[in-house]
Design a protein around this motif. Structure first.
Motif, short mmCIF file in Angstrom:
data_model
loop_
_atom_site.label_atom_id
_atom_site.label_comp_id
_atom_site.label_asym_id
_atom_site.label_seq_id
_atom_site.Cartn_x
_atom_site.Cartn_y
_atom_site.Cartn_z
N LYS A 150 0.94 -1.12 0.03
CA LYS A 150 0.07 0.00 0.04
C LYS A 150 1.04 1.28 0.00
CE LYS A 150 -4.57 -0.82 1.34
NZ LYS A 150 -4.97 -2.13 1.73
N LEU A 151 1.96 1.42 0.69
CA LEU A 151 2.73 2.38 0.76
C LEU A 151 3.62 2.70 -0.47
CD1 LEU A 151 4.18 2.09 4.54
CD2 LEU A 151 2.72 3.93 3.59
N SER A 152 4.19 1.92 -1.11
CA SER A 152 4.94 1.98 -2.11
C SER A 152 4.83 0.70 -3.20
CB SER A 152 6.44 2.04 -1.82
OG SER A 152 6.81 0.90 -1.14
N PRO A 153 3.70 1.06 -3.89
CA PRO A 153 3.21 -0.18 -4.82
C PRO A 153 4.47 -0.35 -6.13
CG PRO A 153 1.93 1.67 -5.23
CD PRO A 153 2.75 2.11 -3.99
N HIS A 154 5.04 0.62 -6.44
CA HIS A 154 5.75 0.59 -7.60
C HIS A 154 7.04 -0.23 -7.35
CE1 HIS A 154 8.18 1.51 -11.12
NE2 HIS A 154 7.00 1.68 -11.76
N PRO A 155 7.46 0.16 -6.21
CA PRO A 155 9.10 -0.55 -5.96
C PRO A 155 8.65 -1.89 -5.38
CG PRO A 155 9.21 1.43 -4.94
CD PRO A 155 7.56 1.52 -5.41
N TYR A 156 7.25 -2.04 -5.13
CA TYR A 156 7.01 -3.51 -4.42
C TYR A 156 7.00 -4.52 -5.68
CZ TYR A 156 4.03 -6.90 -1.96
OH TYR A 156 3.63 -8.09 -1.34
#
Lengths: 307, 346
Positions: free
Chosen positions: B19-25
């Protein structure tokens, strides 16, 4: 009227197909109730059909079998069961513009799918759907412990995929009152209760819906037909429905959150058709659906805790 | 000598990271740090792996054709109701335009001109927290309905002849057929009415890729449709139908087109910069849809052995070129094989 946001049908307007069997109106084709008066239909209840929602549930009541007629007919002329799906979204924060509320704000939406009933329904909500929504909200409002979520809202959305009919299709055009809506409301209460429990919203008890009807079927020749009380009525199975009653019942506390009675009650002609008798029987019907509800919720709980 | 207390390390559960950083995830999944682990997507599938489809036909009583299609967590119910449109009420119906007459204009799509196929998608059923009822159809719902409508007509899936209700006027004249005048217009069969199919698509649950699921539901429901036998009753001056299953007919559909949507995930969030590392993700879910701009939808049909491409639609970016398109069409052909089994078997 043309709805600019949807794809519309032909401008000239279409009409539902008229079957020649409908014009002949053979009374032998009417389905007959084979259950005992105090036996409910088999209910199938499952939670978790919409994973992205906070909670969801699906309810299905089996359709009654058609009588043994000579040729099998197309399904579109047979009696339908009840198929409902409910999703719960919440508790979510209210928009900033909303005034402060110390308890949770419950919003209900009930919608028939266009293919749900014999007469095709449109996409815009009409009065009967708003009516069902108000009754559902009344039934659920007494159950949810609202003080635990100030400034929050919860949405309960019920979609009716297949609804009950108001009368047998061959009965001709004499307008029957909305008897089908009573069974639908009872199902809506049960399925919404399952979805709310699936969402983990605190409630004082598990509410379930029960419906009974006072029906009058013609007996064999001559005798004065009297009315009898049947549980979980299917309107197309009976010649005449005199009254119907639906309750939303809390078994743990022996309380009722919503009652809706329609028709002629208290008349001496129909035996013991008093208001108290009808509601007592409706409470028994609600207890029956409560058993199925609790069994389904136990399965859900096992699955969630076991995960 | 001061000893510093060990700094507590900050660690979140996976869902919080998502939820906090979807792209790097998602990038960390596709480009793992250690060479040992295979690159996967956040939902555990490989970039070219589709979700398993489940199709169930004929469950609704009041619909002439119905289906429930479940692709992963996306569940769609499609019901088809048929109603009758009288030829005298049909706006724009001309006998000369009918394809059976010798002078009909080419490419005349009768079903489209008379609005005989009416698909509609309803998203506002609470299928996802973003689609709550009480609002008019959103842009996504309207564009999906229009895409289904245009694909339905451009693919010529439904044969216009199936939708016509003919009437052969009886020969009421007596004998004396020798003269030419006897052969008048009244004895030729005429179209008295049309079947109009209202195709209503409801989303019970949405987890990405609504178009593929909706199109599969339309095709499956059309295969399930059983139209009753209809005839013009000259005495009552109306169309009557027969209830018997033996006299009803199924629609003759042209082929089995399947839609496949893929998204392109870029390693860097900025659009510029050529030769950027990218991945093509098939059958995306809601999480991936929020991270990608470029999408390609291909509609293929392999019912006649070779892969026929009915439609290619590409928007949102410039990464997909001719080579990637070839790869996508191959993936679509493979998906046709996967989807055709439950669709044809059901």
């Amino acid at each position: 009227m043309t709805d600019r946001r949807r794809i519309n049908g032909p401008l000239g307007g279409t009409s539902a197909p008229v079957f020649s069997k409908y014009l002949a109106r053979d009374a032998n084709d009417r389905p007959v109730r084979t259950r005992q008066p105090n036996v409910l239909r088999k209910m199938f209840l499952k939670t978790g059909v919409t994973p992205s929602a906070s909670g969801s549930a699906y309810l299905e009541l089996e359709a009654s079998r058609p009588p043994k007629s000579s040729t099998p007919g197309l399904a579109s002329l047979s009696t339908s069961g009840l198929k409902l799906t409910c999703t719960v979204h919440g508790p979510r924060p209210l928009p900033k513009s909303a005034p402060f509320s110390p308890h949770i704000i419950l919003t209900t939406h009930v919608k028939y799918a266009p293919f749900a009933t014999r007469k095709r329904r449109g996409y815009l909500r009409d009065a009967s759907e708003r009516d069902l929504g108000v009754h559902l909200e009344t039934a659920l409002r007494g159950v949810i412990i609202g003080d635990r979520w100030p400034k929050s809202g919860v949405e309960v959305i019920v979609t009716i995929l297949e609804g009950e009919e108001d009368q047998w299709w061959g009965s001709g055009s004499n307008k029957a009152a909305d008897w089908g809506m009573m069974s639908v409301l009872s199902g809506c209460i049960t399925v919404a209760s399952a979805a709310i429990a699936d969402a983990g919203i605190d409630c004082v008890d598990v509410v379930s819906g029960g419906v009974v009807a006072l029906v009058r079927d013609p007996l064999t020749s001559g005798k004065q037909s009297s009315a009898a009380i049947v549980m979980d009525p299917v309107p197309s199975e009976h010649e005449e429905i005199v009254a119907a009653c639906i309750v939303a019942y809390l078994p743990g506390r022996d309380e009722i959150t919503d009652i809706w009675v329609k028709g002629e009650i208290g008349s001496q002609d129909y035996g013991d058709s008093s208001y108290e008798n009808l509601t007592d029987n409706a409470v028994q019907a609600a207890l029956g659906s409560h058993r199925v509800l609790v069994a389904a919720l136990k399965e859900t709980a096992d699955m969630k805790i076991g995960r | 000598m001061t000893s510093t207390a060990p700094q507590p390390t900050l660690s979140f559960p996976r869902e919080t990271f998502a939820k906090l950083s979807p792209h790097p995830y998602l990038l960390a999944h596709l480009q793992p740090a250690s060479a040992a682990s295979t690159p996967t997507r956040a939902n555990g599938r490989s970039p070219s792996q589709f979700r398993a489809p489940h199709v169930n036909n004929g469950s609704l009583t009041h619909a002439e054709g119905s289906t429930v299609v479940r692709i992963g967590d996306t569940t769609v119910v499609c019901g088809i109701r048929s109603e009758i449109l009288l030829a005298s009420d049909a706006a724009g119906y001309r006998v000369d335009n009918s394809p059976t007459t010798p002078f009909s204009p080419p490419n005349y799509n009768e079903a489209k001109e008379l609005d005989l196929l009416v698909p509609n998608i309803e998203l506002a059923t609470g299928c996802s927290p973003a689609f709550l009822p009480g609002q008019p159809p959103s842009t996504l719902a309207q564009s999906l309905s229009t895409r289904i409508y245009s694909l339905l007509h451009s693919s010529s899936l439904v044969d216009g002849e199936d939708l016509r209700i003919w009437y052969q006027p009886p020969d009421l004249g007596g004998g004396g057929r020798m003269e030419e005048d006897e052969e008048d217009e009244a004895l030729k069969p005429e179209v008295k009415a049309f079947w109009t199919l209202y195709i209503d698509i409801l989303f019970i649950s949405l987890d990405g890729n609504p178009f593929d699921a909706a199109w599969a539901a339309v095709v499956s429901a059309l295969r399930d449709v059983r139209l009753p036998k209809a005839y013009w009753d000259a005495d009552r001056e109306m169309i009557l139908c027969e209830d018997e299953v033996a006299q009803s007919k199924k629609l003759k559909l042209r082929g089995l087109p399947i839609a496949v949507t893929v998204l392109v995930f870029r390693a860097k969030e900025q659009k510029q910069g050529g030769d950027m590392k990218h991945w093509i993700l098939v059958d995306p879910d809601t999480f991936e849809e929020g991270l990608c701009d470029e999408s390609v939808t291909v509609v293929v049909d392999r019912s006649r052995r070779s892969t026929e491409i009915l439609s290619i639609s590409k928007t949102g970016g410039t990464i997909v070129g001719k080579d990637q398109m070839r790869e996508i069409v191959d993936l679509a052909g493979m998906r046709w094989g996967q989807l055709s089994l439950p669709l044809l078997g059901g």
